[in-house]
Design an enzyme around this catalytic site. Structure first.
Site, PDB file in Angstrom:
ATOM      1  CE  LYS A 142     -21.559 -42.594   2.446  1.00 50.59           C
ATOM      2  NZ  LYS A 142     -20.281 -41.885   2.258  1.00 50.59           N
ATOM      3  CG  ASN A 143     -18.434 -44.025   4.796  1.00 50.61           C
ATOM      4  OD1 ASN A 143     -18.697 -43.690   3.635  1.00 50.61           O
ATOM      5  ND2 ASN A 143     -18.713 -43.272   5.842  1.00 50.61           N
ATOM      6  CB  CYS A 199     -16.887 -31.796   0.042  1.00 52.63           C
ATOM      7  SG  CYS A 199     -16.917 -32.524   1.640  1.00 52.63           S
ATOM      8  NE  ARG A 235     -14.357 -35.092   3.810  1.00 52.30           N
ATOM      9  CZ  ARG A 235     -15.232 -35.978   3.402  1.00 52.30           C
ATOM     10  NH1 ARG A 235     -16.285 -35.612   2.711  1.00 52.30           N
ATOM     11  NH2 ARG A 235     -15.068 -37.253   3.674  1.00 52.30           N
ATOM     12  CG  ASP A 277     -20.413 -39.988   8.854  1.00 52.06           C
ATOM     13  OD1 ASP A 277     -20.082 -38.805   8.643  1.00 52.06           O
ATOM     14  OD2 ASP A 277     -19.809 -40.957   8.359  1.00 52.06           O
ATOM     15  NE  ARG A 296     -22.134 -38.367  -2.332  1.00 53.17           N
ATOM     16  CZ  ARG A 296     -20.981 -37.723  -2.184  1.00 53.17           C
ATOM     17  NH1 ARG A 296     -20.981 -36.411  -2.178  1.00 53.17           N
ATOM     18  NH2 ARG A 296     -19.849 -38.377  -2.046  1.00 53.17           N
TER      19      ARG A 296
END
Ligand code: EPU
Length: 417
Positions: free
Chosen positions: A22-23, A116, A121, A304, A396
């Site tokens: 994803k990243n 968030c 951030r 993560d 997500r």
């Protein structure tokens, strides 16, 4: 609104494949804004963040199709250089279009991301670096507004090895005139994947994977065909699922070199890991013991995977000390894990985890993506039934999460709330 219902199901066993990272893919999609020809990206996970980025590019006027793991992004000569608030609010990674827009179209208007769930951030380093490259930037009515006659290479020293700032400035630098040097650059494998993608488009970059990136600007970029690297965080999540259930799980489709510190830390906790070329299998021959762990930018332990690791340590024999150095709210999951019977205490960015013999099922709510995954993993061993609310966070970043877990023997089902 959906929830996941998890029944304790014993040890997981079998093989599961990690999807594309994803990243990485989100930034490759932003980079495609600079391409003079079509970009074809393979191994793209079917997750909601990818769909959000498709929406961002489509809003700007790029023709995009996403079919069976492949994205086709066609070029457009003139686009709307703007990302509205509702798209940035849904996914902060939308700010990664700033660098490409300024570099190729010389203007950008992108909604300022707010905080968030995992922390405040900031994007101050993105803005400062773009300014050093010659962009004029201002914030007005909640939007970053930028313009430039053309970017010029600069020597940029990042205060912190931010992944997002490194990527935004790297993308801006490839079309700047002359040489750009980014010092204290992020070394995450996803940054290196972006370097490879840009190089395939004709960019001239050296130092990928090190803390100094040297970029010699080119006049234009072509299209490219590229396969996204495997998702090390998804892979780590499934390895931890195997260890948490004291099962035997093999994860394929990624580079084990990207998980070195995770392999070390899981080993220290008593897991046995067999590492192959593109696969790792995990088992727990003699139980799990407490360890000390701090999250850090790559190659440090990834933030993560911190919540999923907490769940493993919940049922360790002994006490663990976990320090979170990247995001101040990443311990918001702790109250939820404790609802399942864990014994975790936090003070500032430190957590003390006292191992307990077992967890017990309860309704819990996912405060963010990785926390949501961690709660599902806790549900796999919690006696009885666990319900995880706010599943949209998990969607997500994890493709077919419950389906993949069920293929390993878990009992997870999705239902509307
Ligand atoms: N930071 C600043 N100023 C900046 C940029 C960052 O102060 O200009 C701070 C942040 O506030 C944070 C720290 O630096 O405390 C790290 O932020 P970084 O920029 O490295 O993170 P990011 O690029 O916003 C990416 C991933 C995150 C992952 C972090 C750290 C994407 C889309 N997101 O975020 O992934 O946790 O790097 O590795 O690539 C996730 O996948 O669940 C996720 C949150």
């Amino acid at each position: 609104m959906e929830k996941l219902i998890i029944n304790d199901g014993g040890r997981l066993s079998g093989t599961v494949r990690a999807g594309g990272a994803k990243n990485s893919v989100l930034k490759l999609m932003a980079a495609a804004l600079m391409a003079g020809g079509p970009c074809v990206i393979h191994n793209v996970p079917d997750i909601s963040d990818v769909h959000s980025m498709v929406e961002v590019l489509s809003y700007m006027g790029l023709p995009v199709t996403f079919d069976r793991g492949t994205l086709d992004i066609a070029p457009a000569d003139d686009i709307r250089c703007e990302v509205p608030y509702h798209l940035v609010q849904r996914m902060r990674a939308s700010v990664e279009v700033l660098g490409p827009l300024i570099a190729r179209y010389r203007r950008a208007r992108v909604a300022m991301p707010g905080g968030c769930n995992i922390g405040t951030r900031q994007i101050d380093m993105h803005l400062k670096g773009l300014n050093q490259l010659g962009a004029r930037l201002g914030v007005s009515h909640g939007f970053v507004e930028a313009e430039a006659e053309g970017l010029t290479g600069a020597h940029i020293h990042l205060d912190f090895a931010s992944m997002g700032a490194t990527e935004n400035l790297l993308m801006a630098g490839v079309l700047a005139e002359g040489r750009t040097v980014i010092e204290n650059a992020a070394k995450e494998p996803e940054v290196t994947d972006l370097v490879d993608f840009l190089t395939g488009m004709g960019a001239r970059i050296s130092g990928g994977g090190t803390s100094t990136l040297v970029i010699d600007g080119v006049d234009s970029l072509s299209g490219v065909e590229h396969t996204v690297i495997g998702d090390r965080i998804e892979a780590g999540t499934f390895l931890l699922a195997g260890a948490i259930t004291r099962g035997e799980v093999e994860v394929t489709g990624f580079n084990p070199g990207h998980l070195e510190i995770v392999i070390d830390k899981m080993g220290e906790a008593g897991c046995r890991l067999d590492v192959g070329e593109d696969r790792i299998s995990v088992s727990v021959p003699h139980g799990v013991s407490g360890i000390e762990l701090s999250t850090l930018p790559y190659p440090g332990f990834p933030t993560d995977l911190q919540p999923q690791m907490l769940v493993l340590l919940c049922t360790a024999g002994g006490t663990s000390f976990v320090t979170e150095n990247l995001f101040e709210n990443r311990f918001m999951v702790v109250d939820e894990i404790n609802r399942l019977g864990a014994d975790i205490k936090t003070k500032n960015h430190h957590a003390i985890v006292k191992g307990v013999p077992s967890l017990s099922g309860a309704p819990v709510s996912a405060p963010d993506l990785r926390a949501g995954a961690a709660l599902v993993l806790a549900g796999l061993i919690a006696e009885g039934t666990t319900e995880v609310y706010q599943v949209q966070f998990i969607d997500r970043g994890y493709e077919r999460f419950e389906e993949k877990l069920n293929s390993l023997g878990a009992h997870v089902r999705r239902t509307t709330v």
